[in-house]
Design an enzyme around this catalytic site. Structure first.
Site, PDB file in Angstrom:
ATOM      1  CB  CYS A  57      -0.786   0.042   1.121  1.00  0.00           C
ATOM      2  SG  CYS A  57      -1.836  -1.518   1.504  1.00  0.00           S
ATOM      3  NE  ARG A  84       5.024   1.919  -2.280  1.00  0.00           N
ATOM      4  CZ  ARG A  84       5.814   2.065  -1.392  1.00  0.00           C
ATOM      5  NH1 ARG A  84       6.661   2.898  -1.283  1.00  0.00           N
ATOM      6  NH2 ARG A  84       5.265   1.511  -0.108  1.00  0.00           N
ATOM      7  CD1 TRP A 116      -1.208  -4.893  -4.591  1.00  0.00           C
ATOM      8  CD2 TRP A 116      -0.438  -5.901  -2.999  1.00  0.00           C
ATOM      9  NE1 TRP A 116      -0.652  -6.243  -5.146  1.00  0.00           N
ATOM     10  CE2 TRP A 116      -0.031  -6.641  -4.142  1.00  0.00           C
ATOM     11  CE3 TRP A 116       0.202  -6.438  -1.713  1.00  0.00           C
ATOM     12  CZ2 TRP A 116       0.559  -7.970  -4.110  1.00  0.00           C
ATOM     13  CZ3 TRP A 116       1.024  -7.731  -1.638  1.00  0.00           C
ATOM     14  CH2 TRP A 116       1.132  -8.285  -2.954  1.00  0.00           C
ATOM     15  CG  ASN A 162       1.635  -0.456   3.964  1.00  0.00           C
ATOM     16  OD1 ASN A 162       1.136  -1.381   3.427  1.00  0.00           O
ATOM     17  ND2 ASN A 162       2.980   0.144   3.549  1.00  0.00           N
ATOM     18  N   GLY A 163      -0.065  -2.695   6.056  1.00  0.00           N
ATOM     19  CA  GLY A 163       0.472  -3.865   6.671  1.00  0.00           C
ATOM     20  C   GLY A 163      -0.732  -4.717   7.115  1.00  0.00           C
ATOM     21  CD  GLU A 199      16.402 -11.405 -12.407  1.00  0.00           C
ATOM     22  OE1 GLU A 199      16.055 -12.180 -11.402  1.00  0.00           O
ATOM     23  OE2 GLU A 199      15.948 -10.379 -12.422  1.00  0.00           O
ATOM     24  CE  LYS A 228      13.178  -8.301 -13.596  1.00  0.00           C
ATOM     25  NZ  LYS A 228      13.649  -9.232 -12.649  1.00  0.00           N
ATOM     26  CD  GLU A 258       9.307  -9.279 -12.154  1.00  0.00           C
ATOM     27  OE1 GLU A 258       8.846  -8.703 -11.110  1.00  0.00           O
ATOM     28  OE2 GLU A 258      10.364  -9.331 -12.393  1.00  0.00           O
ATOM     29  CG  HIS A 280      18.209 -35.021 -15.134  1.00  0.00           C
ATOM     30  ND1 HIS A 280      18.512 -36.315 -14.823  1.00  0.00           N
ATOM     31  CD2 HIS A 280      19.298 -34.547 -15.367  1.00  0.00           C
ATOM     32  CE1 HIS A 280      19.756 -36.524 -14.842  1.00  0.00           C
ATOM     33  NE2 HIS A 280      20.108 -35.324 -15.280  1.00  0.00           N
ATOM     34  CE  LYS A 325      11.148  -1.884  -7.538  1.00  0.00           C
ATOM     35  NZ  LYS A 325      11.918  -2.479  -8.608  1.00  0.00           N
TER      36      LYS A 325
HETATM   37  C1  AGP Z   1      11.735  -8.788  -9.208  1.00  0.00           C
HETATM   38  O1  AGP Z   1      11.725  -8.297 -10.502  1.00  0.00           O
HETATM   39  C2  AGP Z   1      10.593  -8.768  -8.457  1.00  0.00           C
HETATM   40  N1  AGP Z   1       9.870  -7.375  -8.557  1.00  0.00           N
HETATM   41  C3  AGP Z   1      10.602  -9.299  -7.079  1.00  0.00           C
HETATM   42  O2  AGP Z   1      11.097 -10.527  -7.312  1.00  0.00           O
HETATM   43  C4  AGP Z   1      11.602  -8.633  -6.216  1.00  0.00           C
HETATM   44  O3  AGP Z   1      12.747  -8.803  -6.468  1.00  0.00           O
HETATM   45  C5  AGP Z   1      11.373  -9.184  -4.763  1.00  0.00           C
HETATM   46  O4  AGP Z   1       9.961  -9.061  -4.237  1.00  0.00           O
HETATM   47  C6  AGP Z   1      12.466  -8.673  -3.805  1.00  0.00           C
HETATM   48  O5  AGP Z   1      12.223  -7.469  -3.617  1.00  0.00           O
HETATM   49  P1  AGP Z   1      13.189  -6.570  -2.706  1.00  0.00           P
HETATM   50  O6  AGP Z   1      14.599  -6.654  -3.331  1.00  0.00           O
HETATM   51  O7  AGP Z   1      12.563  -5.062  -2.533  1.00  0.00           O
HETATM   52  O8  AGP Z   1      13.160  -7.491  -1.137  1.00  0.00           O
END
Ligand code: AGP
Length: 603
Positions: free
Chosen positions: A2, A27, A74, A98-99, A476, A480, A483, A499, A598
């Site tokens: 949030c 975010r 969120w 938030n939380g 990674e 990407k 995502e 495998h 984010k």
């Molecule tokens: C990565 O592209 C994502 N946005 C996500 O996996 C992110 O790396 C993960 O949530 C960790 O976030 P942080 O680095 O702020 O802890």
């Protein structure tokens, strides 16, 4: 996660609040709302969906108010509805949160039994009702906030306004919250992210947990005061000048923040190397010189976890120090074996990821030191670590992490070289400069990658493969693509293909194979296996390798020369561009992908 913004001052709070919430859109959220104090009444406007919906509502009414709070939600507790959107208010107070309030269910039952009414399904409203209940008993706002906050459990940040004054109240526990003021314009601000206050508040205060902050503005001045839960004045906060400038919040000539942030990497690499090898960061790194440890426990989430897998290789290959790398949400519940002469290393761009923070707390409870590789100075991870290694990536707005990954890995490499006491080796700076130059060259011409994206973007699935230090890059690269393009993609160790995953291979599947110079011959057999099953082969490999190039359907040639340690970062940038261009062709929301935030500040 949030977003929270609050304002009090001589201006119209609507403008600062909406501007601040707009900056926090990246975010991730699913509804937005604002509460304004107008003629001693609290007026709430809120809408599910994008911020645009709230802006339309505000434009219809054109409210003016000196004090207000805003929120982008969120959803965690309660569906995505207007009623569940924040702020939550009544005849006395309005609250944004938030939380998560972990004991909200039990508290709500008690309050309902006492005759209190609720308008929403959210846990946040429980705090509002508790606050109101205690205020009706004490007629003292600070005391009521203290009592309500002491009653709830879980990680939370709250901002409160009241009908009776123009004050902003806030308090937090293991959740991001900052207070800002501008003594010239006599304005005060609150936010869940310093980024929302850039250009508004020259002074930013970072209160610690369970400190009540009260901001108020008179005709003569703005004041920000801090109190402990026993209402005694508190000094548990940090003051920082707000050094970030507005240009971090604009895309400039780039179509997306993600593209801008990919292009920033070359210069950020130069800056970080200079900072840690030649300038003020050197003394921080020198604290690691010849460091002895029985082992490292790296924990992180998502992209940061992938960075940890690369950093593990440095600690083990360069320093011969054991390093485990755990996904934070697994580590925190597995009752890990931790010894006092080991070190916990927490990697996080935001420094607010709930699972990573929980691992840090666990390590500190077990008595092992907590180091961080983190981007946001003043974040919860930063404040709770024994040693912080900032990556100085600047604000990363794209939800898909790019420059943060690069600088997390580079910081880990520099830590490793400091332990080895080889920070002044000429080959170190040379390799870093070469990395920066190679990435800049890649950024200058992505025509080939764009063409390959055009040919494969409609394929059903993608399997990224890599060996050794490129395996984390396969993971990674897959993340990407998942995502931002919303396509199925998996990362595998190249040797794992036979495998199981090879059963997936057919003409609808693309294998994106990372082929480093180190294990060339091994990887050729993998390529032949895929080709034999009509799979589409995209290879990221060494330039001037005709044998492999002929085997591939599409070949991305890279110059690995002179990058014995840092080639994973270089290869990863090529995959960042590939994911970006595939996503562009798919027409997805690249900077704010669906369902993602984010920073994941809840479990
Ligand atoms: C990565 O592209 C994502 N946005 C996500 O996996 C992110 O790396 C993960 O949530 C960790 O976030 P942080 O680095 O702020 O802890």
């Amino acid at each position: 996660m949030c977003g929270i913004v609050g304002y009090t001052g001589p201006g119209n709070s609507v403008h600062s609040i909406i501007e601040g919430l707009s900056r926090l859109e990246y975010r991730g959220y699913d509804s937005a709302g604002i509460c304004l104090k107008i003629d001693n009444e609290l007026q709430i406007l809120k809408k599910e969906g994008k911020l645009e919906n709230l802006k339309k509502l505000i434009n219809e009414q054109k409210p003016f108010s000196h004090t207000g709070i805003g929120h982008t939600r969120w959803a965690t507790h309660g569906a995505v509805t207007t009623d569940n959107a924040h702020p939550h208010g009544n005849e006395l107070f309005a609250v944004v949160h938030n939380g998560i309030i972990e004991n909200a269910g039990a508290l709500k039952k008690e309050l309902l039994a006492e005759g209190f009414l609720f308008k929403s399904q959210t846990d946040s409203e429980v705090f509002l009702v508790l606050l109101t209940k205690f205020f009706k008993q004490s007629n003292n706002v600070l005391q009521s906030i203290s009592k309500a906050f002491s009653t709830i459990t879980g990680n939370s940040a709250f901002v409160i306004i009241e009908k009776a004054s123009d004050k902003l109240y806030c308090i937090k526990r293991s959740a991001p919250l900052v207070v800002g003021d501008n003594k010239e314009t006599r304005e005060a601000f609150v936010s869940s992210d310093p980024f929302a206050l850039i250009g508004f508040a020259p002074c930013i205060y970072f209160p610690q947990d369970s400190v009540i902050c009260v901001s108020s503005v008179s005709d003569a001045e703005v004041s920000v005061n801090f109190y402990e839960l026993d209402l005694k004045p508190s000094t548990r906060y940090k003051l920082q000048s707000n050094a970030m400038t507005m240009d971090t919040t604009t895309k400039g000539s780039y179509e997306h923040f993600m593209l801008k942030e990919i292009h920033e990497q070359a210069s950020l690499i130069d800056h970080l190397a200079a900072y840690y090898i030649k300038n003020e960061g050197r003394k921080i790194l020198d604290e690691l010189k010849n460091l002895k440890t029985a082992g490292w426990h790296l924990t992180a989430c998502g992209t940061a976890w992938h960075a940890g897998l690369v950093i593990k290789n440095y600690f083990e290959q360069i320093n011969r120090q054991p390093a485990s790398v755990d996904i934070a949400s697994e580590f925190r519940y597995k009752n890990p074996i931790l010894n006092k002469d080991e070190i916990g290393l927490f990697i996080s761009q935001s420094g607010e990821t709930a699972d990573t923070l929980a691992c840090q707390e666990l390590c500190k409870e077990r008595g092992i030191p907590a180091f961080s590789i983190v981007n946001v100075e003043g974040s919860t991870l930063f404040r709770n670590s024994d040693k912080n290694f900032l990556i100085h990536a600047g604000v990363e707005i794209g939800v898909a992490s790019t420059k943060a990954f690069t600088l997390q890995v580079l910081t880990g490499f520099l830590m490793s070289r400091s332990i080895q006491a080889t920070l002044d080796d000429s080959n170190l700076f040379t390799e870093i400069q070469l990395l920066s130059a190679r990435i800049a060259e890649l950024c200058s011409d992505t025509k080939l990658i764009k063409e390959i994206a055009q040919k494969i973007y409609n394929k059903k699935g993608f399997i990224f493969t890599g060996r050794g230090k490129y395996f984390p890059i396969a993971l990674e690269g897959a993340l990407k693509l998942k995502e931002i393009a919303y396509v199925h993609a998996e990362g595998y160790a190249a040797g794992e293909l036979k495998h199981g995953p090879i059963a997936l291979i057919d003409e609808h599947i693309v294998n994106i194979a990372i082929v480093g110079p180190e294990l060339l011959e091994k990887t050729v057999s993998n390529i032949e296996e895929v080709k034999a099953r009509r799979g589409r082969m995209v290879v990221v490999g060494p330039q001037n390798s005709p044998e492999i190039e002929q085997l591939s359907d599409h070949y991305i040639p890279l110059n690995f020369e002179g990058l014995p340690n840092l080639s994973p970062i270089y290869v990863n940038v090529a995959l960042q561009f590939l994911a970006y261009h595939i996503a562009k062709l798919k027409g997805t929301d690249i900077d704010k992908p669906r369902n993602l935030a984010k920073s994941v500040t809840v479990e």
